[in-house]
Write an enzyme that holds these catalytic residues in place. Structure first.
Site, PDB file in Angstrom:
ATOM      1  N   ARG A  83       0.854  -1.178   0.000  1.00 32.88           N
ATOM      2  CA  ARG A  83       0.000   0.000   0.000  1.00 32.88           C
ATOM      3  C   ARG A  83       0.887   1.224   0.000  1.00 32.88           C
ATOM      4  O   ARG A  83       1.716   1.377   0.892  1.00 32.88           O
ATOM      5  CB  ARG A  83      -0.858   0.040   1.267  1.00 32.88           C
ATOM      6  CG  ARG A  83      -1.839  -1.088   1.314  1.00 32.88           C
ATOM      7  CD  ARG A  83      -2.516  -1.142   2.669  1.00 32.88           C
ATOM      8  NE  ARG A  83      -3.233  -2.408   2.769  1.00 32.88           N
ATOM      9  CZ  ARG A  83      -3.868  -2.819   3.837  1.00 32.88           C
ATOM     10  NH1 ARG A  83      -3.899  -2.071   4.933  1.00 32.88           N
ATOM     11  NH2 ARG A  83      -4.502  -3.971   3.831  1.00 32.88           N
TER      12      ARG A  83
ATOM     13  N   ASP B 162       0.980   5.413   0.209  1.00 36.03           N
ATOM     14  CA  ASP B 162       0.136   6.517   0.685  1.00 36.03           C
ATOM     15  C   ASP B 162      -0.135   7.550  -0.399  1.00 36.03           C
ATOM     16  O   ASP B 162       0.528   7.556  -1.434  1.00 36.03           O
ATOM     17  CB  ASP B 162       0.845   7.231   1.855  1.00 36.03           C
ATOM     18  CG  ASP B 162       0.628   6.503   3.169  1.00 36.03           C
ATOM     19  OD1 ASP B 162      -0.239   5.603   3.227  1.00 36.03           O
ATOM     20  OD2 ASP B 162       1.334   6.837   4.146  1.00 36.03           O
TER      21      ASP B 162
ATOM     22  N   ARG C 268      10.000   7.173   5.468  1.00 32.72           N
ATOM     23  CA  ARG C 268       9.868   8.629   5.614  1.00 32.72           C
ATOM     24  C   ARG C 268      10.377   9.099   6.977  1.00 32.72           C
ATOM     25  O   ARG C 268      10.947  10.182   7.100  1.00 32.72           O
ATOM     26  CB  ARG C 268       8.420   9.051   5.380  1.00 32.72           C
ATOM     27  CG  ARG C 268       7.997   8.847   3.919  1.00 32.72           C
ATOM     28  CD  ARG C 268       6.515   8.966   3.709  1.00 32.72           C
ATOM     29  NE  ARG C 268       5.995  10.230   4.208  1.00 32.72           N
ATOM     30  CZ  ARG C 268       4.696  10.513   4.341  1.00 32.72           C
ATOM     31  NH1 ARG C 268       3.790   9.594   4.008  1.00 32.72           N
ATOM     32  NH2 ARG C 268       4.313  11.676   4.800  1.00 32.72           N
TER      33      ARG C 268
END
Lengths: 255, 255
Positions: B58, B60, B207
């Site tokens: 997945r 974002d 991140r």
């Protein structure tokens, strides 16, 4: 009131063009000029009479700029570097002020232009790299780039470009002078990069010229069909307008 | 029903992430999976029981992919090249199917992954080039890249990365193995390009790691603060999450 000239780059993909659009007096879309107006007025502490930013060239929705030029008057003196830094802090990140200089009151971003340069990028991949989608036009059919190179000189010179003006064109004359028309072939990127320079261009002229050049490269038109198109002065004959996404306002020259 | 594995690139900037989002059973946002589902079902002539495309990872909102992997079952046999061309014709231009291959019924895009590689691009310009806005993270403060290069090896190996998992992380364990963590410094582009490879990553882990590395480069953290962060297992200690725009899912390895 000191006048400033600013050179502006923007990624046009999230703007409804350069020019402010109003509906019943209300700004209804995100535009480059609208964002510049907001930033300039904020920097000038929102004067009662709002400052208006004047642009050299209206770019359409999705069209990009490396070197758009604008001018505006500030109610007080700010150093050129301060104006650039201040605006860049206030502006959204898809607009960047590259350069600011103080100019005389006679300077007008639109009326004093001497020449303009545009770039048009065409992706020739079968299916375009998804990251190029908003930054190139796309032509996936066969292209003989030698044919395009032979056709380009036909654009050079002073001609009536009526066949190359979209219906929205509102200028008094359709005579324009083109001083440069060439193409760079980037084999490794599967890209063609056109450069056009001239005194001024009609509405959608670059995109229509690129459309014709690609049809020449594809063999759907004679190599020297541009000579015929200039002669007939009939927009219906130049059918295909290349998409906005490949067009960049590159540089504006002043006297 | 033959099963197909497809490698997919996408520009994430106009998607609300990879995964289909529903509200009262209705898809309410533009997602990569949603667009893939539409195209695959259209190619399969909209079977009564809709085909579901299963993704490996997945991503974002705003995160990009060079090599996302998906699988799906078609109700009839189509040649791999036909599947790729057919889907590319049906898909919007910000998604591109790079490769399609037939796989056995045992293949599962998510469960069979062996390792993943991510790239993170950071622009270090004072003000980012407007054309990089959606395609890089941005760090305009001072950076000593030598400090980052000294810190990167601290990530290598099997560690408990609890300090590097965002609150949405739902995995049973926060232990992961990183096999590659390096940075390329592109002076001319004023860019840092990080590459991370590992068996799997926690929610927002890349991140958060990039955020910590940039703070190390800026001198706000000790060079070996990563060793401490791994030991404390406390998300609160790794404050800054680098923006989605710089992150690319680069490649997924299968057994």
């Amino acid at each position: 009131m000191p006048r400033y000239k600013a050179t502006v780059s923007y990624d046009g993909s999230d703007f409804f063009g350069f020019q402010v659009q109003t509906k019943h007096g209300v700004e209804c879309q995100r535009t480059v000029q609208g964002e510049l107006n907001k930033a300039v007025n904020q920097m000038a502490k929102n004067p009662i009479e709002p400052i208006k930013v004047v642009g050299a060239s209206r770019t359409d929705t999705g069209v990009h700029a490396f070197g758009q030029v604008v001018h505006f008057d500030l109610p007080f003196n700010i150093h050129e570097i301060g104006v650039r830094k201040g605006l860049n802090t206030l502006l959204p990140r898809d607009i960047l002020i590259q350069h600011v200089e103080k100019v005389s009151d006679n300077f007008h971003a639109r009326f004093n232009t001497h020449a303009k340069r545009y770039i048009y990028r065409v992706s020739t991949q079968d299916y375009t790299d998804p990251f190029k989608r908003k930054y190139t036009g796309h032509f996936q059919w066969q292209l003989d780039t030698k044919r395009i190179q032979l056709a380009l000189p036909d654009l050079i010179g002073e001609h009536d470009f009526a066949s190359f003006a979209a219906s929205g064109n509102q200028t008094a004359t359709t005579i324009r002078t083109i001083t440069r028309a060439d193409v760079e072939i980037k084999e490794s990127d599967q890209e063609l990069v056109f450069t056009f320079e001239g005194n001024a261009f009609l509405y959608n002229q670059i995109r229509i010229m690129v459309g014709v050049l690609l049809e020449i490269g594809n063999g759907r038109r004679d190599i020297h069909d541009i000579v015929r198109l200039i002669a007939v002065k009939d927009r219906e004959q130049a059918r295909f307008t290349a998409p906005a996404s490949g067009l960049y306002l590159d540089e504006i020259y002043y006297d």
